[in-house]
Structure formats: C-alpha cells, structure tokens
Write a protein that holds these residues in place. Structure first.
Motif, PDB file in Angstrom:
ATOM      1  N   ILE A   6       0.857  -1.190   0.000  1.00 59.13           N
ATOM      2  CA  ILE A   6       0.000   0.000   0.000  1.00 59.13           C
ATOM      3  C   ILE A   6       0.889   1.235   0.000  1.00 59.13           C
ATOM      4  CG2 ILE A   6      -1.819   1.273   1.205  1.00 59.13           C
ATOM      5  CD1 ILE A   6      -2.610  -1.344   2.571  1.00 59.13           C
ATOM      6  N   LYS A   7       0.683   2.123  -0.962  1.00 62.97           N
ATOM      7  CA  LYS A   7       1.443   3.373  -1.054  1.00 62.97           C
ATOM      8  C   LYS A   7       2.951   3.131  -1.013  1.00 62.97           C
ATOM      9  CE  LYS A   7      -2.246   6.067   1.164  1.00 62.97           C
ATOM     10  NZ  LYS A   7      -2.715   6.752  -0.038  1.00 62.97           N
ATOM     11  N   ASP A  77      -5.323   6.389   6.244  1.00 60.17           N
ATOM     12  CA  ASP A  77      -5.644   6.030   4.864  1.00 60.17           C
ATOM     13  C   ASP A  77      -5.107   4.636   4.516  1.00 60.17           C
ATOM     14  OD1 ASP A  77      -6.835   8.482   4.564  1.00 60.17           O
ATOM     15  OD2 ASP A  77      -5.186   9.392   3.451  1.00 60.17           O
ATOM     16  N   ILE A  78      -3.924   4.295   5.047  1.00 61.12           N
ATOM     17  CA  ILE A  78      -3.367   2.959   4.819  1.00 61.12           C
ATOM     18  C   ILE A  78      -4.281   1.897   5.408  1.00 61.12           C
ATOM     19  CG2 ILE A  78      -1.566   1.407   5.714  1.00 61.12           C
ATOM     20  CD1 ILE A  78       0.499   3.366   4.879  1.00 61.12           C
ATOM     21  N   GLU A  81      -7.333   1.538   3.159  1.00 65.60           N
ATOM     22  CA  GLU A  81      -7.020   0.865   1.894  1.00 65.60           C
ATOM     23  C   GLU A  81      -6.769  -0.625   2.104  1.00 65.60           C
ATOM     24  OE1 GLU A  81      -3.910   1.158  -1.881  1.00 65.60           O
ATOM     25  OE2 GLU A  81      -4.391   2.960  -0.714  1.00 65.60           O
ATOM     26  N   GLN A  84     -10.087  -2.212   2.284  1.00 63.31           N
ATOM     27  CA  GLN A  84     -10.705  -2.249   0.957  1.00 63.31           C
ATOM     28  C   GLN A  84     -10.132  -3.386   0.120  1.00 63.31           C
ATOM     29  OE1 GLN A  84      -9.975   1.789  -0.319  1.00 63.31           O
ATOM     30  NE2 GLN A  84     -11.911   2.551   0.510  1.00 63.31           N
ATOM     31  N   GLN A  85      -8.823  -3.600   0.224  1.00 62.52           N
ATOM     32  CA  GLN A  85      -8.213  -4.701  -0.526  1.00 62.52           C
ATOM     33  C   GLN A  85      -8.677  -6.059  -0.002  1.00 62.52           C
ATOM     34  OE1 GLN A  85      -4.126  -4.677  -1.705  1.00 62.52           O
ATOM     35  NE2 GLN A  85      -3.925  -2.444  -1.552  1.00 62.52           N
ATOM     36  N   HIS A 110     -13.117   8.923   7.008  1.00 64.09           N
ATOM     37  CA  HIS A 110     -13.779   7.812   6.299  1.00 64.09           C
ATOM     38  C   HIS A 110     -14.930   7.294   7.158  1.00 64.09           C
ATOM     39  CE1 HIS A 110     -10.210   7.645   3.641  1.00 64.09           C
ATOM     40  NE2 HIS A 110      -9.507   7.800   4.749  1.00 64.09           N
TER      41      HIS A 110
END
Length: 289
Positions: A6-7, A77-78, A81, A84-85, A110
C-alpha cells in the motif's frame, strides 16, 4: 505472514477467522508497539469477530519506507485501503494510545467505514513536534540520537511505566517489545515520523465525529492520564467513558478479559446516547467469553 503493498509500503497484518464472522474488529496499536501488544486480547475476540490486527508503518513487521510521510492521516488512509483490498466495507475500530488517534482519523476522514469505535487510553490533544526539533530531525545522524535515547531509557523501565501490575512482566513480554527495534531502519523512520506527525485532532474536529465510541481508561495510566479521557468524552458527541481500576496504560496486557467483556457488550448493543455522567448504559456479562 500476511503483507499487502500500500502506497509503496509492505504492510503486515494478521487476519483471524476471515470466513466465519461478518462483523470485523480492527486493532490499531500504540507508538513504539506492534500487533504483539494485542496477543492476549485476540483469543477472546476471535471467538466472536473477524479480527484484523495491523502493524502500523513503520512499526513491527511492516516495512520502513524512508520517503513515506508518516502522518496520522496517511496512516489512517493505509488502514482503510488495507480493508478495501480485503473487501471489508465496514468495521469496528479499536485503537490503543497512538492507535486511538489513527482510529479517530479514520472516523473523521472515512466515516462510512466505521461502525463503532473503541479507544483504549487514547492519545489526545498532543501538538506536533516543535519546529526546532523537526529541523534537527533532518540532520543525517539524528536517528542515532533516537536510538541512544531509547536505549538509555531502557525497555524494562519503559514497560514498568506502562503497566500498574509489574508482576505481569516476563522475559517473553520484554523480548516481544524490543525485537522490532533491533533493525537500524526503524530509527530512521522515527526521524521521519517526528517531521510528519501533524498532531492530535483538535476539539473542533472531535466534536464533528458522530461515530459511537467507547473509551476505556486505566485509572493509574501514567502515560496518557485519565484527564485526557475525561476531556475526550466531553468533545466526542457519542462517546462514553469507563475506567478500569488498578490498571495502567497498557490495558491489552493487563486487562484482556475485562477489556473484551466491556467492548463486546458495547459492540453488540444498540447504539446509545451519551449518558449525563458518561457511564456506559449496560451491564456486561462475563459468560459471553
């Protein structure tokens, strides 16, 4: 071991009972810690929830990316995400100490993914590092200073500072907390974090978070004192505070069974309105474990 990219960072996570439960609890650890701090708590929760425990970069087994901005917003945010994955659309977020601020950032930025929140002795109202310290942190060898400072403070002394009952300290516990700091890159990443941490969410932002939140606090917390929890519960519109007696900062280590009991009762109850005296309006039962 589970890792997700991620990122540009390989993020380590643990996933318990992914096929058995629809309700998910996400565990977010504190500063200088890792998923290790939840090892006594996870066995209780995994009998009732899918549990996702994450090593927040740059800690634990997650990679140390020396170009990543380690702000709380980016760490939140990590987390989102990663979920979400894993195709997780919503979850409960439980954060200890610094992890509480990450959880609050998720709820603020979020809100749709956050069902309920649990803050265990959460960080609160801390300002960003002083501009002078941020400047010094850019010096090529500043990470050596961080290493020396942590070494001098001593892992045993630090653990004794975060628990009320020092009798629970064992060699296994000491080794678990010291192991992630045997790599040089963690100290370089901590230099980055000093520069990028934007400070805790201010009262004006906290007052806009509508997620139902339970705050659990150790009465003898010397790291984040109870006064912080009492201030947070006033700022958060839908929060309730419960205090654990004879307990320090490291609640997941000292009170795993009690923590599970209160949290499980809260997560499985209907959403409640904040009580005038900030007492959670239910009586947890210990036969739910």
């Amino acid at each position: 071991m589970n890792h997700i990219e991620i990122k540009g960072i390989s993020v380590y996570y643990e996933d318990y009972r992914p096929e058995e439960y629809e309700d998910t609890v996400v565990l977010l650890h504190g500063f200088l810690s890792s998923t290790f701090s939840f090892r006594r708590l996870i066995p209780y929760f995994q009998n009732h929830y899918r549990v996702i425990a994450i090593d927040l970069p740059p800690f634990g087994k997650s990679a140390k990316n020396l170009s990543f901005p380690y702000s709380y917003k980016n760490l939140g945010d990590i987390v989102v995400e990663l979920l979400q994955q894993l195709n997780i659309q919503e979850a409960h977020f439980m954060g200890h100490s610094m992890g509480g601020q990450i959880a609050l950032n998720v709820m603020n930025n979020h809100s749709g993914i956050a069902k309920k929140g649990v803050l265990l002795c959460s960080s609160g109202y801390l300002k960003p590092a002083h501009l002078l310290l941020k400047g010094v942190s850019r010096l090529p060898y500043f990470h050596h200073y961080i290493k020396v400072w942590l070494t001098r403070s001593g892992i045993l002394r630090n653990i004794e500072n975060v628990v009320h009952n020092t009798a629970i300290i064992s060699d296994e516990m000491i080794l678990g907390y010291v192991r992630p700091f045997l790599e040089e890159d963690i100290f370089k990443a901590l230099s980055q974090m000093i520069r990028h941490r934007e400070g805790d969410l201010p009262s004006t932002t906290l007052q806009s978070i509508q997620t139902p939140i339970l705050l659990l606090w150790g009465e003898q917390d010397k790291v984040v004192p109870l006064s912080v929890g009492e201030r947070l519960v006033k700022d958060l519109p839908n929060a309730n505070l419960h205090v654990l007696k004879n307990t320090g900062h490291l609640i997941p280590e000292e009170r795993p069974e009690e923590t599970f009991t209160y949290v499980h009762s809260y997560l499985s109850s209907e959403t409640v309105v904040k009580q005038e005296k900030n007492i959670i309006p239910f009586t947890p039962t210990f036969d739910t474990i």
